[in-house]
Design an enzyme around this catalytic site. Structure first.
Site, PDB file in Angstrom:
ATOM      1  N   TRP A  34      -1.914  -6.143  -9.777  1.00 56.48           N
ATOM      2  CA  TRP A  34      -1.326  -6.464  -8.469  1.00 56.48           C
ATOM      3  C   TRP A  34      -2.422  -6.705  -7.446  1.00 56.48           C
ATOM      4  CZ3 TRP A  34       3.114  -8.138  -9.379  1.00 56.48           C
ATOM      5  CH2 TRP A  34       3.975  -7.525 -10.299  1.00 56.48           C
ATOM      6  N   ASP A  91      -1.071  -1.712  -0.107  1.00 55.60           N
ATOM      7  CA  ASP A  91       0.110  -1.983  -0.935  1.00 55.60           C
ATOM      8  C   ASP A  91       0.552  -0.640  -1.525  1.00 55.60           C
ATOM      9  OD1 ASP A  91       1.953  -2.610  -2.890  1.00 55.60           O
ATOM     10  OD2 ASP A  91       0.662  -4.029  -3.967  1.00 55.60           O
ATOM     11  N   LYS A 149      10.619  -0.001  -6.431  1.00 50.31           N
ATOM     12  CA  LYS A 149       9.893   1.019  -7.173  1.00 50.31           C
ATOM     13  C   LYS A 149      10.305   2.426  -6.748  1.00 50.31           C
ATOM     14  CE  LYS A 149       7.393  -2.077  -9.382  1.00 50.31           C
ATOM     15  NZ  LYS A 149       6.385  -2.841  -8.661  1.00 50.31           N
TER      16      LYS A 149
END
Ligand SMILES: *Cc1c(COP(=O)(O)O)cnc(C)c1O
Length: 354
Positions: free
Chosen positions: A101, A168, A192
């Protein structure tokens, strides 16, 4: 019986939230209309949005001067919105490269300017968190990933950034206490630890915006969404509603402080078994182990079929590792009960005894 869902994302949500959410799809607020067929500008939905924002502020102790936004496009859209809104023309940013990511975030930033990678664990397939790096003082911002979902590593401490600090937090937001005032932008895809896919939570310090000298397309400009309170266009009403319910569930449970303790107990239970049981080994560096995503391998691959059959029979789902790491990954987001972790640990013990 419901399965023990260890999926890395979209993830397990509290059963009572799923029940409330499905009821609201049929009949919201006893008004004989569905939540997903009423106007997003109607009073009942505006109340949902206001409550979701208020819960984020309360649970994370968001200080004055920050906006809480519910956007679309996933965390992946933030990979682009962050540099668009913060990077100056001919600007520069610093990024840690701690996983797939992070790498995608870096690629987006590179399309707009220079990127200095200041901490990089790609040399060992991202199995640790780089530390002790220096962040250049001439960058427009520093970006890091708090929890690397695929590799099971988690930043236990955050460095001090000489410039703006962006993180993030997709896979560990609301799982542990954070000091929002130390960050300028925090973003997280809902799926998530907060709700279904379809909305992205962004917490942004208002004063940092509008200073980078770029023409920012309307939909990608944080100020657009701040000025319209996340209602510039039709917001994703269902994901926001379910996120609100999950945050209310978390508040009722005692908030982030309470869930942090439970998450630690779950992590201690599973890592304890991985370290004790000679048939298993963890893949992440011990001091960087994630409390959300636990990655591990079988030390004896001939036991793979037996192990897979056993956890399957125990009603466990979603523990296969990501294709880039292999092995197993047990994700233990907020809604996972410690009893489910115990079921997995019991299967691991049984494999050893057989
Ligand atoms: C899942 C994930 C993403 C991507 O999220 P999308 O909402 O699918 O774009 C980004 N960062 C981290 C840390 C993730 O776990």
């Amino acid at each position: 019986m419901k399965k023990h869902n260890f999926s890395a994302g979209p993830c397990i949500l509290p059963q009572e939230v799923l029940q409330q959410a499905s009821a609201a799809v049929l009949n919201f607020n006893d008004d004989n209309l569905s939540l997903i067929e009423i106007s997003h500008r109607s009073k009942p939905f505006v109340a949902v949005m206001d409550k979701a924002i208020a819960l984020v502020k309360e649970l994370l102790n968001v200080p004055e001067g920050y906006s809480v936004l519910f956007l679309q496009g996933g965390a992946s859209m933030e990979f682009l919105m962050v540099p668009l809104n913060l990077m100056k023309v001919d600007g520069k940013a610093a990024y840690t490269n701690t996983g797939a990511w992070a790498k995608k975030a870096i690629a987006e930033a590179k399309s707009l300017g220079e990127v200095a990678v200041v901490g990089d664990s790609s040399d060992t397939n991202y199995n640790y968190i780089p530390k002790g790096y220096e962040i250049p003082s001439d960058v427009d911002y520093f970006h890091c990933t708090s929890n690397n979902t695929i590799y099971g590593t988690q930043m236990k401490k955050f460095p001090l950034s000489p410039s703006l600090m962006v993180c993030d937090m997709s896979s560990d937001i609301f799982s542990r206490k954070i000091e929002v005032s130390k960050f300028d932008i925090i973003y997280a895809g809902a799926q998530k630890n907060m709700g279904p896919a379809g909305t992205t939570l962004v917490i942004v310090k208002n004063e940092i915006l509008g200073n980078n000298g770029r023409e920012i397309p309307t939909m990608l400009n944080y100020n657009t969404h701040i000025s319209k309170e996340s209602m510039f266009n039709t917001p994703p009403v269902f994901p926001i509603y379910v996120s609100m319910l999950t945050l209310q569930w978390l508040k009722d449970l005692g908030g982030v402080e309470a869930i942090e303790k439970i998450n630690q107990e779950k992590a201690d239970l599973l890592y304890g078994e991985i370290d004790r049981n000679p048939l298993f080994e963890g893949t992440a560096a011990k001091e960087d182990r994630s409390n959300m995503n636990v990655c591990f391998l079988l030390t004896d691959s001939s036991k793979e079929e037996a192990f897979n059959n056993m956890w399957n029979e125990a009603g466990i789902s979603g523990v296969k590792g990501h294709r880039s790491v292999g092995g197993y990954r047990a994700s233990m987001y907020n809604a996972m009960a410690i009893e489910s972790v115990q079921v997995l640990v019991d299967v691991m013990k049984k494999l050893e005894q057989n």
